[in-house]
Design a protein around this motif. Structure first.
Motif, short mmCIF file in Angstrom:
data_model
loop_
_atom_site.label_atom_id
_atom_site.label_comp_id
_atom_site.label_asym_id
_atom_site.label_seq_id
_atom_site.Cartn_x
_atom_site.Cartn_y
_atom_site.Cartn_z
N TRP A 125 -4.12 -7.53 -0.61
CA TRP A 125 -2.87 -7.44 0.13
C TRP A 125 -1.71 -7.15 -0.79
N LEU A 126 -1.64 -7.92 -1.87
CA LEU A 126 -0.54 -7.75 -2.82
C LEU A 126 -0.50 -6.33 -3.37
N LYS A 127 -1.65 -5.85 -3.76
CA LYS A 127 -1.70 -4.50 -4.33
C LYS A 127 -1.21 -3.47 -3.31
N GLY A 128 -1.70 -3.67 -2.07
CA GLY A 128 -1.29 -2.73 -1.03
C GLY A 128 0.22 -2.70 -0.87
N ARG A 129 0.82 -3.90 -0.86
CA ARG A 129 2.26 -3.98 -0.69
C ARG A 129 3.00 -3.28 -1.83
N LEU A 130 2.53 -3.54 -3.02
CA LEU A 130 3.20 -2.97 -4.18
C LEU A 130 3.10 -1.45 -4.18
N GLU A 131 1.94 -0.97 -3.79
CA GLU A 131 1.76 0.49 -3.76
C GLU A 131 2.61 1.13 -2.68
N GLU A 132 2.66 0.48 -1.55
CA GLU A 132 3.52 0.98 -0.47
C GLU A 132 4.95 1.06 -0.93
N ALA A 133 5.36 0.00 -1.57
CA ALA A 133 6.77 -0.08 -1.96
C ALA A 133 7.09 0.87 -3.10
N HIS A 134 6.19 1.09 -3.97
CA HIS A 134 6.47 1.93 -5.13
C HIS A 134 5.39 2.98 -5.31
N PRO A 135 5.35 3.93 -4.41
CA PRO A 135 4.26 4.89 -4.50
C PRO A 135 4.32 5.76 -5.75
N THR A 136 5.50 5.81 -6.36
CA THR A 136 5.57 6.66 -7.55
C THR A 136 5.18 5.93 -8.82
N LEU A 137 5.06 4.63 -8.70
CA LEU A 137 4.71 3.89 -9.90
C LEU A 137 3.20 3.70 -10.01
N ILE A 138 2.78 3.39 -11.19
CA ILE A 138 1.34 3.31 -11.45
C ILE A 138 0.90 1.85 -11.45
N ALA A 139 0.09 1.52 -10.49
CA ALA A 139 -0.41 0.15 -10.39
C ALA A 139 -1.81 0.05 -11.00
N HIS A 140 -2.08 -1.08 -11.61
CA HIS A 140 -3.40 -1.28 -12.20
C HIS A 140 -4.42 -1.52 -11.10
N PRO A 141 -5.63 -1.03 -11.28
CA PRO A 141 -6.63 -1.19 -10.23
C PRO A 141 -7.15 -2.62 -10.11
N LEU A 142 -7.64 -2.90 -8.94
CA LEU A 142 -8.29 -4.17 -8.68
C LEU A 142 -9.79 -3.98 -8.79
N PRO A 143 -10.52 -5.03 -9.12
CA PRO A 143 -11.97 -4.89 -9.10
C PRO A 143 -12.42 -4.55 -7.69
N GLU A 144 -13.51 -3.82 -7.60
CA GLU A 144 -13.95 -3.37 -6.29
C GLU A 144 -14.44 -4.53 -5.44
N LYS A 145 -14.53 -4.26 -4.15
CA LYS A 145 -14.90 -5.32 -3.22
C LYS A 145 -16.26 -5.89 -3.56
N PHE A 146 -17.21 -5.03 -3.68
CA PHE A 146 -18.51 -5.50 -4.11
C PHE A 146 -19.20 -4.34 -4.81
N VAL A 147 -20.08 -4.69 -5.68
CA VAL A 147 -20.78 -3.65 -6.43
C VAL A 147 -22.00 -3.23 -5.67
N VAL A 148 -21.98 -2.00 -5.21
CA VAL A 148 -23.10 -1.59 -4.36
C VAL A 148 -24.36 -1.32 -5.17
N LYS A 149 -24.18 -0.58 -6.26
CA LYS A 149 -25.39 -0.09 -6.92
C LYS A 149 -26.25 -1.19 -7.50
N GLY A 150 -25.56 -2.22 -8.07
CA GLY A 150 -26.40 -3.24 -8.68
C GLY A 150 -26.94 -4.24 -7.68
N MET A 151 -26.57 -4.05 -6.44
CA MET A 151 -26.96 -5.03 -5.41
C MET A 151 -26.59 -6.43 -5.86
N VAL A 152 -25.38 -6.53 -6.42
CA VAL A 152 -24.95 -7.83 -6.91
C VAL A 152 -24.55 -8.71 -5.75
#
Lengths: 404, 485
Positions: A125-152
């Motif tokens: 949620w936080l990331k989404g808000r920040l990106e919405e508010a500052h689309p021109t700025l570069i936000a650091h990525p979040l870890p993905e929801k789940f790792v598909v390939k490793g079936m983790v």
């Protein structure tokens, strides 16, 4: 200036080079400046007066520069940690929360220390808000929801720990960013009790999200600048190349991990073979058992080295792969629109900043990896040297060899 | 009296293998001088010598004072062989100096390519004085070595005959070629053949064998000489007997245990070689993938300003890291060869046990035969038929023999019994002799094996240490470059 009434009526439109309608939500075109961005500046005095030239103190670009200066002067005033994952079971679901601790001297914060618990959804949620508010700025990525390939599995210990580290890095990147760290959403994220946060999240699209829409529209314009300054093009080219390289590094590192794991599988059989052999021998039994022990210890060290790569280097590389992807997408649309130079400058400053951070991150990740590799070899070296030493003392003891 | 300084030895020699003996001399000089390992100060030429030796022998000789003893440890094997001092080795230096390809027509008149090996014999004294007389030399191919060994096996069945290097490359990991013509394989075979000759030459009994000596000295006509000994006939009959299944009534416990040990040794070393080959394969992969880092860092450095230099130089170190695995695995091959030698030795040990069994069996057969003949005589003499025999039945059916016939038969039996007793005595003596000689040699072999394998394990540890040291160096260098990013 944004749609409707809310903030900042002190903005004077009198001297701007183009008439800025009060309600611009439906209009995308012809803006020399985006007043909206100013809304997010905490210091309203800056909006006093005048024209909105890029060179002016009042422009967001200059504000970034101001913050940058502060950053360089080493005045980090907000420290965030993410730790202590805990599992929560409700009737509907099971999920993990992390403890988020904040220590800060910033005046905007009511207190100097905060402790809250947050779950992955909240970070998203936080990331989404920040990106919405500052689309021109570069936000650091979040870890993905789940790792598909490793079936983790979501609740696997390693997965949780990896995610925790990534979330920690994410929040710290925000805390270190001059504009993101001033975000109201960020403050709420760090300080609000769970209930408060939930209700804040639930708040209707409100001025902030409407702001977001407008800003998004403007951002689209930014992306579509026809006569792009050369630096912009250079940045695009760089991002493209960087993205390739960092992806390659990610792949190479993952391949190394795979090969190491396979090596480990074979190595694991060596020790037991020596041990088996020692059972048939008399004089040789001791050195054989010793060698078996040494091989086993080296196996353990190799296992740890593999884990280190996976836990430390790969996540960082992966984050920059995501970063590069995001950066690439910003340059996708090619709408012919105008030269929002101040926007370009804002982008450029943040871009410079991002490059610096990237360089620091990757440098320390590789230095760290090199150190761990040295340590790995040092440990194995000690194992085999102790074997040699034991053989020498044995031989001396048995009077077999005269070392004098 | 002034202490004689250690002799300065020439590092340069046409044959790298002759370095063997020079180095042995070096070590024996030093150990005889009882120098402390830490004080093992060498002249430059001696260092060069040891370095060359280390390369050809695949052992890592380190300069560390603390590990100074390793100079001698790794060479101990050869040193022991020389010091054991068979009279042959005291006089002559033996080496397999070179290998060459030849083409010719084979037995079925087809063109074939094969490799020949140059055997050099050099009088010991000449070498140490630094003069370089031309050695006696001749060329032999692998099949001739095989012939020699088969001859030795048949002639000395009670000895654990040293094995030849493998006929075909086995336990290879993928990078190594299994092709007999591959230069690396040929080189390792050359080393193995030399080792074989030294083993035979240092054996108290085998070293005095004339056929062995002429193998080393007479290029032409040697084959004929071997065949003239008639060993082939013995070989064939022995082979037949060994391949037949037979049960010994009173197996000698010691030999049964030894055979069992031989089985176990063969099985465990095979397993070790298999596992090692697979691990080597994987390790190769790990190192080589790092080469990709080199490439990507280099490409990446091209688009960076401040990071460029650090990345570029780090990339070079990654390339060096990837390349270092070739040397590492080549050294490991020598270790594998040492293990292989004992894998094949295990077979030789089992062969001795098997031959003993055969000897025992033949004794038992002779004794059994004698007993039955004695019994027949008794029956014939007393007229009682205790044992069921066809003769007994037919005589019952067709009437008793005449007294003359019986007399004749008795006489024949007496002769046979006499011969039988001789045979039993002979076989008994053979057996005892076999057991005595075999057991002496087995004890000798045990000691040799324990010593050699312990040395092999030590050299394996040294190899691992060297590998670790290289790794530390590379990654420290890389770290420095990374910190300049």
């Amino acid at each position: 200036m944004m749609s409707g009434s809310v903030v900042d009526n002190t903005v004077s439109s009198g001297n701007s080079s183009a008439a800025i309608p009060t309600d611009i939500s439906g209009q995308i075109l012809d803006l020399d400046e985006d007043d909206d961005l100013e809304v997010f500046s905490k210091d309203t005095t800056l909006t006093d007066g005048s024209s909105f030239n890029a060179s002016m103190q009042t422009s967001p670009a200059s504000m970034i520069n101001q913050y940058k200066f502060e950053e360089d002067a080493d005045t980090k005033d907000i420290f965030v940690t993410v730790d202590n994952p805990e599992s929560h079971v409700t009737a509907i679901e099971t999920y993990i929360t992390y403890r988020v601790m904040t220590k800060t001297t910033r005046s905007e914060f009511d207190s100097s220390e905060f402790e809250v618990r947050r779950r992955y959804q909240d970070f998203l949620w936080l990331k989404g808000r920040l990106e919405e508010a500052h689309p021109t700025l570069i936000a650091h990525p979040l870890p993905e929801k789940f790792v598909v390939k490793g079936m983790v599995e979501r609740f696997n210990e390693d997965f949780i720990e990896t995610r925790r580290r990534a979330l920690h890095r994410f929040l710290n990147k925000i805390a270190e960013h001059p504009i993101f760290s001033s975000s109201e959403d960020f403050k709420i994220f760090l300080t609000a009790a769970s209930g408060e946060l939930t209700s804040h999240k639930k708040q209707g699209p409100g001025f902030l999200s409407r702001m977001g829409d407008t800003v998004k529209a403007v951002a689209a314009a930014v992306r579509g600048v026809r006569n792009r300054p050369q630096e912009f093009t250079e940045m695009q080219e760089y991002v493209e190349a960087f993205s390739q390289k960092i992806s390659s590094l990610d792949k190479v590192t993952q391949r190394i991990v795979r090969e190491q794991k396979e090596y480990l599988e074979e190595l694991k059989e060596c020790g037991p073979t020596y041990a088996l052999w020692s059972q048939s021998e008399e004089e040789l039994a001791e050195p054989l058992k010793n060698v078996a022990g040494c091989v086993d210890r080296c196996c353990k060290e190799t296992e740890e080295q593999v884990k280190n790569l996976s836990d430390h280097l790969i996540p960082v590389l992966h984050e920059y792969v995501l970063c590069a992807d995001t950066l690439k997408m910003r340059n996708d649309l090619d709408k012919a629109e105008d030269r929002l130079e101040w926007a370009n400058n804002a982008l450029k400053s943040d871009w410079t900043r991002w490059q610096k951070v990237m360089r620091t991150d990757l440098r320390s990740a590789f230095v760290d990896t090199a150190e761990r590799n040295v340590s790995y070899y040092e440990k194995c070296l000690a194992v085999w040297e102790s074997f040699l030493h034991s053989q020498r003392t044995d031989a001396e003891g048995n009077g077999k060899v005269d070392f004098s | 009296m002034e202490k004689k300084p250690p002799k300065k030895l020439q590092a340069k020699h046409k044959s790298p293998r002759s370095i063997n003996f020079k180095v042995i001399k070096l070590c024996s000089n030093h150990s005889r001088n009882k120098l402390k390992p830490e004080a093992l100060i060498l002249a430059k030429s001696e260092e060069q010598l040891l370095s060359a030796y280390g390369k050809t022998n695949g052992c890592v000789l380190t300069r560390d004072a603390g590990l100074g003893i390793e100079y001698c440890d790794s060479l101990d094997q050869n040193l022991q062989m020389v010091e054991k001092g068979t009279s042959l080795l005291k006089k002559m230096e033996i080496s397999v100096a070179e290998a060459e390809k030849r083409t010719g027509k084979n037995a079925v008149n087809m063109q074939e390519t094969y490799t020949v090996y140059l055997i050099e014999m050099r009088p010991v004294d000449a070498a140490s004085e630094g003069t370089n007389p031309v050695p006696d030399s001749l060329w032999r191919r692998y099949s001739e070595f095989e012939l020699l060994r088969n001859y030795l096996l048949v002639t000395y069945p009670f000895l654990v005959v040293p094995p030849l290097p493998e006929k075909r490359a086995e336990f290879v990991w993928h990078k190594l070629s299994a092709d007999n013509m591959d230069p690396d394989f040929v080189e390792r075979r050359r080393v193995g053949l030399e080792n074989f000759l030294l083993r035979v030459a240092s054996h108290p009994d085998l070293s005095t064998d004339k056929i062995f000596y002429s193998f080393l000295t007479e290029e032409n006509g040697w084959k004929e000489t071997v065949f003239e000994t008639g060993f082939q006939a013995k070989a064939d009959s022995r082979l037949k007997a060994l391949n037949a299944t037979f049960r010994v009534k009173n197996p000698d416990k010691r030999f049964a245990e030894m055979k069992h040990y031989g089985d176990e040794l063969q099985s465990v070393i095979s397993q070790l070689l298999r596992v090692r080959a697979r691990a080597a394969d994987r390790l190769y992969g790990v190192y080589k993938v790092h080469g990709n880092y080199g490439r990507v860092f280099s490409e990446w450095s091209a688009i960076e300003k401040e990071m460029g230099d650090g990345l570029q130089s780090a990339g070079h170190h990654m390339d060096a890291y990837a390349a270092s695995v070739d040397d590492i695995l080549e050294e490991e091959e020598h270790y594998a060869d040492q293990m292989k030698e004992y894998l094949f030795y295990a077979d030789a040990l089992r062969a001795v046990c098997r031959k003993h069994e055969l000897t025992q069996y033949e004794l038992e057969m002779a004794a059994q035969d004698l007993t039955s003949k004695k019994q027949q005589r008794e029956e014939l003499a007393t007229g009682t038929i205790r044992t069921f025999s066809l003769k007994g039945v037919t005589s019952k059916l067709f009437g008793q023999e005449t007294p003359e016939q019986r007399e004749a038969k008795l006489k024949m039996l007496e002769t046979q019994i006499e011969e039988g007793e001789e045979l039993v005595k002979e076989r008994n003596a053979e057996c005892e002799e076999f057991v005595k000689s075999a057991w002496v040699d087995i004890e000798r072999f045990k000691e040799q094996k324990d010593h050699d394998l312990r040395e092999a394990l030590i050299s394996y540890a040294i190899m691992q240490i060297s590998m670790c040291k290289k790794g530390i160096q590379v990654w420290n260098n890389a770290k420095e470059c990374f910190s300049k990013m």
